[in-house]
Motif scaffolding. Structure first.
Motif, short mmCIF file in Angstrom:
data_model
loop_
_atom_site.label_atom_id
_atom_site.label_comp_id
_atom_site.label_asym_id
_atom_site.label_seq_id
_atom_site.Cartn_x
_atom_site.Cartn_y
_atom_site.Cartn_z
N TRP A 22 19.57 75.15 -16.46
CA TRP A 22 18.85 73.95 -16.02
C TRP A 22 17.34 73.98 -16.04
O TRP A 22 16.68 74.93 -15.76
N ALA A 24 15.91 72.11 -13.88
CA ALA A 24 15.52 71.90 -12.49
C ALA A 24 15.06 73.24 -11.95
O ALA A 24 15.67 73.86 -11.10
N GLU A 226 26.38 72.90 -12.88
CA GLU A 226 25.85 71.65 -12.35
C GLU A 226 24.95 70.95 -13.37
O GLU A 226 24.91 69.72 -13.42
N SER A 227 24.26 71.73 -14.20
CA SER A 227 23.36 71.13 -15.19
C SER A 227 24.10 70.27 -16.19
O SER A 227 23.51 69.40 -16.83
N THR A 230 24.21 66.58 -14.57
CA THR A 230 23.02 66.02 -13.93
C THR A 230 21.95 65.79 -14.98
O THR A 230 22.03 66.27 -16.11
N SER A 234 15.24 66.28 -14.16
CA SER A 234 14.84 66.02 -12.78
C SER A 234 14.56 67.33 -12.06
O SER A 234 15.02 68.39 -12.44
N HIS A 235 13.78 67.25 -11.03
CA HIS A 235 13.43 68.42 -10.23
C HIS A 235 13.76 68.13 -8.77
O HIS A 235 13.63 67.01 -8.30
N THR A 237 16.12 67.66 -5.39
CA THR A 237 17.39 66.97 -5.17
C THR A 237 17.39 65.62 -5.84
O THR A 237 16.37 64.97 -5.98
N ASP A 240 22.27 62.08 -7.99
CA ASP A 240 23.59 62.65 -7.78
C ASP A 240 24.23 62.96 -9.13
O ASP A 240 24.03 62.25 -10.11
N SER A 312 22.70 74.84 -4.99
CA SER A 312 22.59 73.63 -5.80
C SER A 312 21.13 73.32 -6.14
O SER A 312 20.23 73.51 -5.32
N HIS A 314 20.46 70.15 -7.14
CA HIS A 314 20.38 68.70 -7.03
C HIS A 314 20.90 68.12 -5.72
O HIS A 314 20.49 67.04 -5.33
N ASN A 328 18.86 73.79 -0.67
CA ASN A 328 19.82 72.71 -0.88
C ASN A 328 21.22 73.16 -0.47
O ASN A 328 21.38 74.08 0.31
#
Length: 448
Positions: A22, A24, A226-227, A230, A234-235, A237, A240, A312, A314, A328
């Motif tokens: 990710w 993020a 998770e990447s 999502t 984005s950075h 949280t 969704d 997480s 995000h 998170n």
């Protein structure tokens, strides 16, 4: 069977993505900075893993997923399958599991009757009902069939036909899931929802269908980075993850496996969602203690297999989770046996030339611990006010606190020190085992 989708049984680490997770990077960078001051953990088998026991590492039941698909999290121990319907099964059976988690009395009292545990998986297991019949008759459990109304199999739209294309690897996953539920809640009904494939949208549709058809609780033994779900640009949280709403059904506990690849900077979805109970994994052994059992985290073996843990990138930290080093949502919440070396006895008759022999086998992964926890929610009942895992945190004193075992994966670029609760089972809350393992049904009781 020529129509079965043949899937090679690959090594435990073969599906792991080599790309750096990710964009993020704020959360990942913070974690790396936090952990960089201590020496990295080396490979270990503290929980009796394959390297310690002289056994081969477990192999994945399912093929490496295509982009946009989830991976099933069942792992089969090579050489554990007698390949015979008549040989005694290897692995833990219902009496073992009930004893280990203090559930014998509840099961004898018929707990769970009238409640439905839903299993959401991908593809079709054409022999699942027949295999379940072998499992239940072997262990003296009452029949659970389509004819007596205990077992239902539908597609992601809720229809009995057409069913998806069969898949041998996911067939092992499905057998594990329905048999794990049977082991702990033989009085429960079982609803199997088979999505068309492992695409995220189809699996999410399956969860919504399970709830619509009356599930008491829903078990999901699959996941992915998770990447993958999502916006990687984005950075911090938000936003969704896609289809997060499908895993948010107040009154119906949604349970998800936390993964089989140890501590990951790219934490596993959908377990990262704050509306889900994320289930980690342990190594479970008989002992001469008062409990009669001992547990440690399912620790990293030399191939990298281990209970999942992570932070997480995000999903914001829920109000009921208070650990200090992950800003998170932290994985996990609770755990149960998942180490394939101390895995569950499973019967699966689909013949796969690239997979384990048909018959009895020993299977683990957090694909085992997730349906076990889902079955416990159904045993306990009173789920109408369950919106997330907060009930477990309110009753943490009713769980077995687990210590010992690291899930840091050496040479992965994601190592963390033995002193960190994020990847080592320490006293109190930790990433690999969460709050601990069930000691009866007290942790699942309503909060008064």
């Amino acid at each position: 069977m020529s129509d079965i989708r043949n899937v090679p049984a690959t090594g435990a680490d073969s599906g792991r993505r080599s790309r750096r997770p990710w964009a993020a990077a704020a959360v990942a960078g913070a974690l790396v900075a936090l952990l960089s001051g201590a020496s990295a953990v080396t490979a270990n088998s503290a929980g009796g893993g394959p390297a310690a026991d002289g056994q081969s590492p477990a192999v994945r039941a399912c093929d490496v997923p295509e982009p946009g698909e989830a991976a099933c999290l069942a792992e089969v121990l090579p050489g554990s399958a007698p390949g015979s319907r008549t040989q005694a099964p290897a692995g833990y059976g219902p009496a073992d599991l009930r004893s280990a988690y203090g559930l014998t009395a509840a099961v004898r009292a018929g707990a769970g009757k009238g409640r439905t545990v839903a299993i959401v998986d991908a593809f079709d297991a054409p022999t699942v009902e027949a295999d379940l019949a072998v499992y239940r008759s072997t262990y003296g459990l009452p029949p659970c069939t389509t004819d007596n109304g205990c077992f239902r199999k539908v597609n992601q739209r809720g229809d009995t036909a057409p069913l998806p294309q069969p898949d041998a690897g996911w067939g092992v996953e499905i057998s594990l899931d329905v048999q794990a539920v049977s082991a702990l809640c033989p009085s429960c009904d079982i609803l199997l929802v088979e999505s068309d494939n492992a695409n995220w949208d189809n699996l999410a549709d399956g969860v919504d269908t399970a709830v619509r058809l009356g599930a008491t609780t829903v078990s999901n033994s699959y996941g992915g980075p998770e990447s993958d779900v999502t916006d990687n640009r984005s950075h911090g949280t938000g936003p969704d993850p896609v289809r997060a709403a499908s895993y948010n059904h107040p009154g119906v506990p949604i349970v998800a496996a936390a993964g089989d690849a140890g501590f990951q900077l790219d934490a596993l979805y959908p377990a990262t969602l704050s509306t889900v109970t994320a289930v980690g994994g342990t190594t479970l052994k008989k002992s001469d203690t008062a409990r009669g059992w001992s547990e440690t985290a399912w620790a990293t073996n030399y191939k990298g297999g281990a209970a999942g843990a992570g932070c997480s990138a995000h999903v914001a930290k829920p109000a009921w989770q208070h650990d200090r080093d992950c800003p998170n949502r932290t994985l996990t919440d609770i755990s149960a046996v998942a180490d394939p070396v101390t895995g569950l006895a499973v019967y699966d008759s689909i013949r796969d030339p690239n997979g384990p022999p048909a018959g009895w086998m020993k299977v683990g992964g957090t694909s085992a611990s997730a349906p076990l926890v889902a079955a416990m929610y159904a045993l306990a009942g009173h789920t109408e006010d369950v919106r997330d895992a907060s009930r477990l945190y309110a009753h943490r004193d009713r769980l077995n606190d687990i210590s010992g075992g690291s899930v840091s994966v050496p040479h992965s670029g994601q190592e963390c020190p033995a002193s960190s609760y994020l990847c080592t089972a320490l006293r109190g809350y930790d990433g690999p085992t969460g709050l601990g393992t069930p000691d009866g049904l007290g942790a699942f009781a309503p909060v008064r």
